[in-house]
Write an enzyme that holds these catalytic residues in place. Structure first.
Site, mmCIF file in Angstrom:
data_model
loop_
_atom_site.group_PDB
_atom_site.id
_atom_site.type_symbol
_atom_site.label_atom_id
_atom_site.label_comp_id
_atom_site.label_asym_id
_atom_site.label_seq_id
_atom_site.Cartn_x
_atom_site.Cartn_y
_atom_site.Cartn_z
ATOM 1 N N LYS A 111 0.869 -1.164 0.146
ATOM 2 C CA LYS A 111 -0.054 0.052 -0.108
ATOM 3 C C LYS A 111 0.893 1.235 -0.021
ATOM 4 O O LYS A 111 1.561 1.337 0.888
ATOM 5 C CB LYS A 111 -1.013 -0.041 1.413
ATOM 6 C CG LYS A 111 -1.722 1.218 1.286
ATOM 7 C CD LYS A 111 -2.724 1.301 2.695
ATOM 8 C CE LYS A 111 -3.145 2.831 2.826
ATOM 9 N NZ LYS A 111 -3.855 2.691 4.174
ATOM 10 N N GLY A 149 -8.275 9.061 9.027
ATOM 11 C CA GLY A 149 -8.594 9.011 10.354
ATOM 12 C C GLY A 149 -9.863 9.931 10.785
ATOM 13 O O GLY A 149 -10.211 10.120 12.121
ATOM 14 N N ALA A 155 -9.554 5.249 3.406
ATOM 15 C CA ALA A 155 -9.400 6.236 4.381
ATOM 16 C C ALA A 155 -10.831 7.111 4.401
ATOM 17 O O ALA A 155 -11.098 7.370 3.747
ATOM 18 C CB ALA A 155 -8.197 7.072 4.014
ATOM 19 N N GLY A 156 -10.681 7.568 5.762
ATOM 20 C CA GLY A 156 -11.893 8.431 5.934
ATOM 21 C C GLY A 156 -13.465 7.773 6.347
ATOM 22 O O GLY A 156 -14.243 8.597 6.509
ATOM 23 N N ASN A 213 -9.500 1.463 9.026
ATOM 24 C CA ASN A 213 -9.079 1.162 10.350
ATOM 25 C C ASN A 213 -9.582 1.799 11.402
ATOM 26 O O ASN A 213 -10.270 0.923 12.273
ATOM 27 C CB ASN A 213 -7.542 1.409 10.239
ATOM 28 C CG ASN A 213 -6.528 0.950 11.518
ATOM 29 O OD1 ASN A 213 -5.346 0.770 11.144
ATOM 30 N ND2 ASN A 213 -7.234 0.549 12.570
ATOM 31 N N THR A 214 -9.578 3.127 11.543
ATOM 32 C CA THR A 214 -10.053 3.598 12.974
ATOM 33 C C THR A 214 -11.382 3.572 13.253
ATOM 34 O O THR A 214 -11.835 3.519 14.303
ATOM 35 C CB THR A 214 -9.502 5.216 12.755
ATOM 36 O OG1 THR A 214 -8.381 5.495 12.052
ATOM 37 C CG2 THR A 214 -9.771 6.108 14.149
#
Lengths: 261, 65
Positions: free
Chosen positions: A95, A156, A183-184, A205-206
């Site tokens: 990645k 994040g 992301a996001g 992830n977050t």
């Protein structure tokens, strides 16, 4: 779903950072049903400092490993990190993250394309973290990338798909290229939205790691991604500007009470 | 000689990267190395000579997003 000639049963890719414990992490991976997990490299202290404990745990999962170049700010830095990751993790998947701004964590498209060209030529299967910019996307494909990962929102932030029209253009422009929204993403509904738009997968992830119950949230994301994909394949109805009755009007009773006009 | 090991000035006696890692206590766990910003494979460590002022990075698997 097929990414770089590898068949994957799940369209969810999950990050492994920020979980409350290694146990919660492995349980979340299992609950999500994800087929790919992202990992990273960090400085190791001498005398077996011990960040390595988590690595055997992840090796024991069924998920495929996607190392990242998170935190790299130049093409050279990302290239060296990718080479190090390939050896340690035993995979040519990478990645590719080249950050252009420390506050927004947005990709540096110029360095990204440069690094992608070098890494693709060196045999890497590059997953570039990019924006929705179509020309950058074309350059990345020219460089040899066979998967693109446009951002949904800043890393994040959990803001969902900030540029829906641009993402829709990208999807329409590259019909045959696997596109992963990376992301996001903050909520399962946002992941489902990306999937309903026809994106091939989402990486997050977050939103799972920082949930009240990460394992339950991982399961929810797995379900949302599957539901969104199923909806896309089923074909969504086109939106209409005006109301249209869903119950047939033909044959309706005239009760003489002011109903029919 | 003095090298910069993961950002920390460190005295090493070993002549090559492989011996230096051994002497510094790095075990056989999964590690990746770079010298002055260039990747050095595990196989090349024993033949990679160190010089005063070299920047050595030793990285290990870590959680990531």
């Amino acid at each position: 779903m097929r990414l770089y000639d590898v068949d994957l049963s799940s369209r969810l890719l999950l990050g492994t950072a920020q979980y409350p414990s290694p146990l919660v992490l492995t349980e979340a991976i299992a609950a999500s049903g994800c087929g790919v997990i992202t990992v990273s490299l960090r400085r190791e202290t001498a005398n077996g400092g011990g960040t390595n404990g988590f690595w055997p745990l992840l090796q024991a999962t069924d998920a495929r490993i996607l190392p990242n170049t998170a935190g790299c700010h130049s093409a050279r830095e990302a290239i060296t990190t990718a080479q190090m990751a390939r050896e340690v993790f035993g995979t040519n998947w990478i990645k590719l993250e080249v950050i252009g701004n420390a506050d927004t964590l947005q990709p540096d498209p110029f360095a990204l394309v440069e690094a992608a060209r070098v890494l693709c030529a060196d045999g890497f299967a590059v997953f570039p973290y990019t924006t929705e910019d179509l020309i950058v996307a074309e350059r990345l494909l020219d460089a040899g990338c066979r998967v693109l990962m446009p951002w949904g929102a800043p890393i994040g932030s959990g803001r969902g798909l900030r540029h829906v029209d641009a993402l829709a253009s990208m999807r329409g422009h590259f019909p045959g290229v696997p596109l992963i929204v990376d992301a996001g993403i903050g909520a399962p509904s946002q992941a489902a939205q990306a999937m309903e738009m026809g994106f091939d997968a989402v990486l997050l992830n977050t939103a799972v790691a920082k949930a009240g119950d990460p394992v339950a949230m991982a399961r929810a994301f797995g379900q949302a991604v599957a539901a969104g994909r199923a909806a896309f394949e089923a074909g969504l109805m086109p939106p209409r500007d005006m109301a249209v009755p869903s119950t047939p009007v033909l044959g309706m009773a005239n009760l003489g009470l002011g109903g029919l006009r | 000689m003095r090298i910069d090991l993961n950002g920390i000035p460190t005295e090493v006696a070993a002549a090559n990267l492989g011996d230096a890692l051994m002497a510094l206590g790095y075990g056989s766990t999964a590690l990746a190395t770079a010298l002055n910003g260039v990747f050095i494979s595990a196989a090349a460590r024993a033949t990679t000579l160190l010089h005063d002022g070299d920047r050595v990075e030793v990285l290990a698997p870590m959680q990531g997003g």
